[in-house]
Scaffold this active site. Sequence first.
Site, PDB file in Angstrom:
ATOM      1  CG  ASP A  12      77.286 -54.323 -17.430  1.00  0.00           C
ATOM      2  OD1 ASP A  12      76.401 -53.749 -18.095  1.00  0.00           O
ATOM      3  OD2 ASP A  12      78.437 -53.882 -17.310  1.00  0.00           O
ATOM      4  CE  LYS A  15      70.846 -52.527 -14.415  1.00  0.00           C
ATOM      5  NZ  LYS A  15      72.215 -53.018 -14.430  1.00  0.00           N
ATOM      6  N   GLY A  39      73.591 -50.232 -20.783  1.00  0.00           N
ATOM      7  CA  GLY A  39      73.546 -51.071 -21.975  1.00  0.00           C
ATOM      8  C   GLY A  39      72.809 -52.337 -21.639  1.00  0.00           C
ATOM      9  CG  HIS A  40      69.694 -52.385 -19.977  1.00  0.00           C
ATOM     10  ND1 HIS A  40      68.864 -51.376 -19.586  1.00  0.00           N
ATOM     11  CD2 HIS A  40      70.659 -52.454 -19.034  1.00  0.00           C
ATOM     12  CE1 HIS A  40      69.322 -50.849 -18.450  1.00  0.00           C
ATOM     13  NE2 HIS A  40      70.398 -51.487 -18.107  1.00  0.00           N
ATOM     14  CD  GLN A 198      73.781 -46.399 -14.830  1.00  0.00           C
ATOM     15  OE1 GLN A 198      72.893 -45.747 -14.340  1.00  0.00           O
ATOM     16  NE2 GLN A 198      73.897 -46.516 -16.142  1.00  0.00           N
TER      17      GLN A 198
HETATM   18  P1  IMO Z   1      73.996 -50.976 -16.973  1.00  0.00           P
HETATM   19  O1  IMO Z   1      72.661 -50.312 -16.818  1.00  0.00           O
HETATM   20  C1  IMO Z   1      78.230 -51.126 -15.945  1.00  0.00           C
HETATM   21  C2  IMO Z   1      80.267 -47.310 -15.211  1.00  0.00           C
HETATM   22  C3  IMO Z   1      81.301 -46.858 -16.222  1.00  0.00           C
HETATM   23  C4  IMO Z   1      82.267 -46.092 -15.327  1.00  0.00           C
HETATM   24  C5  IMO Z   1      81.333 -45.438 -14.321  1.00  0.00           C
HETATM   25  C6  IMO Z   1      81.009 -43.984 -14.624  1.00  0.00           C
HETATM   26  O2  IMO Z   1      74.260 -51.551 -18.308  1.00  0.00           O
HETATM   27  O3  IMO Z   1      74.213 -51.944 -15.856  1.00  0.00           O
HETATM   28  P2  IMO Z   1      79.461 -42.829 -16.474  1.00  0.00           P
HETATM   29  O4  IMO Z   1      79.598 -42.805 -17.972  1.00  0.00           O
HETATM   30  O5  IMO Z   1      78.162 -43.355 -15.993  1.00  0.00           O
HETATM   31  O6  IMO Z   1      79.826 -41.510 -15.848  1.00  0.00           O
HETATM   32  O7  IMO Z   1      80.637 -43.848 -15.985  1.00  0.00           O
HETATM   33  O8  IMO Z   1      80.140 -46.204 -14.323  1.00  0.00           O
HETATM   34  N1  IMO Z   1      78.925 -47.608 -15.754  1.00  0.00           N
HETATM   35  C7  IMO Z   1      78.443 -48.850 -15.922  1.00  0.00           C
HETATM   36  N2  IMO Z   1      79.018 -50.053 -15.717  1.00  0.00           N
HETATM   37  N3  IMO Z   1      76.956 -51.062 -16.348  1.00  0.00           N
HETATM   38  C8  IMO Z   1      76.352 -49.865 -16.544  1.00  0.00           C
HETATM   39  O9  IMO Z   1      75.040 -49.754 -16.827  1.00  0.00           O
HETATM   40  C9  IMO Z   1      77.107 -48.689 -16.358  1.00  0.00           C
HETATM   41  N4  IMO Z   1      76.853 -47.361 -16.471  1.00  0.00           N
HETATM   42  C10 IMO Z   1      77.965 -46.723 -16.087  1.00  0.00           C
HETATM   43  O10 IMO Z   1      81.913 -47.953 -16.840  1.00  0.00           O
HETATM   44  O11 IMO Z   1      83.079 -46.989 -14.619  1.00  0.00           O
HETATM   45 MG    MG Z   2      74.778 -53.286 -19.214  1.00  0.00          MG
END
Ligand code: IMO
Ligand code: MG
Length: 409
Positions: A12, A15, A39-40, A198
């Site tokens: 978050d 990106k 989530g973008h 992530q």
């Molecule tokens: P973007 O691409 C922030 C976190 C989840 C949880 C952990 C494991 O938007 O930056 P999962 O469902 O992947 O097994 O969850 O990872 N998490 C993220 N936190 N941004 C994300 O993606 C995330 N994708 C997974 O909240 O703590």
């Molecule tokens: Mg995000």
Amino acid sequence: MNLVVVGAQWGDEGKGKMVDYFSEDADLVVRFSGGANAGHTIKVEDKTFAVHLIPAGIISPGKTVVLGNGMVIDPASMFEELAKIASQGIDWEGRVVVSDRAHLVLPGYKSEDRTIDEHRARPIGTTGRGIGVAYGKKASRDGVRVADLWDPVVWNALSKSDRDWLEPFKERLASMKVNLADFMMANQDKRILLEGAQGALLDLDHGTYPYVSSGISTSAGAAIGASIGPRRIDKCLGVLKAYQTRVGNGPFPTEMVDGNDVVLADKLRELGHEYGVTTGRPRRIGFLDLVALKYSGWVNSLDGFILSHLNLYDGFESLSVCTAYELDGEEIDYFPSNIADLERVKPVLQTLPGWEGKVADARTWEDMPGGAQKVVEFIEEFTGVPVHGYSVGPLRKETFMKEEPWTVS
Ligand code: IMO
Ligand code: MG
């Protein structure tokens, strides 16, 4: 040439917005990791798009986007997302390519993901999108890949309900699937943007294990997850936020949890709309953690950072950044691997003065208020990674580069 864009913190960082910005000058955008857990948000003029599985490059007209083999793909989510952006005026037909080595998220995986997490002594707080289950099956060699939909042995071993569910997607995926290694070889002379999901601290190996996601979200994942091999990566940029956020559970050394810090966290959460795009959960907020950032710069071999959200500190008298940790009374300068240590460390904070004027109004490095430039220089010096660009608001036009992204130094 190719350019990798990854998250330098816990996801978050912005990106999606930066990928959209860089896509304009790219020929091809390849997402190399994660799934519908990402989530973008991308704002273009008065429209707001949210993508999860689909590479953020899709919003840029005419660009081809690829879902790489490092991803785990829920085909129902994928086609839902495509329908949603189509209803917002994005013409995606013929522009979406899927690696046939990518793994699929089958219908039962999501509930399995949630049940497993509920029964953990200390839940991770997953997004419930079946991500860990899909990567787990991949590692144990029980996964189902896109290519397997046309393999009679794998297909016939699936349950009837899985086959019935997959059947309509199979037809649609047939025209989108490619052997990504061949596809990338054929496109190697193009400008390729390698889109991460992530962040480094959620990476399976380098993150705060087990409070991580299950993909390779550091830049090395681009070599594997986009079928190009490590020596072909040309440049790596890491997006970071001027503060730190985290969704879900796990250690967070600089989290704002005491007294006045909570007030600051609430303020930043509202100013920065810090609520999950995928799950709507309020994000945890903390001070910028330079110890973690230096580590992230190393494990991602970053050429540069893109700094976002510094504008949120416009009008503040000062801001604090973490320059070391205190572990059991001793000062340490590294990011511990041990979770109990990470949970116990206290941040050593350094307060930097604020500035007059607005980062939000800056469109060049020279426009930036002097105090903000000093903060940037402090980050650069501490981490050893220069800041190459800035996102100073949610819109495309609120972005500028100090260094040209599409050149290799
Ligand atoms: P973007 O691409 C922030 C976190 C989840 C949880 C952990 C494991 O938007 O930056 P999962 O469902 O992947 O097994 O969850 O990872 N998490 C993220 N936190 N941004 C994300 O993606 C995330 N994708 C997974 O909240 O703590
Ligand atoms: Mg995000």
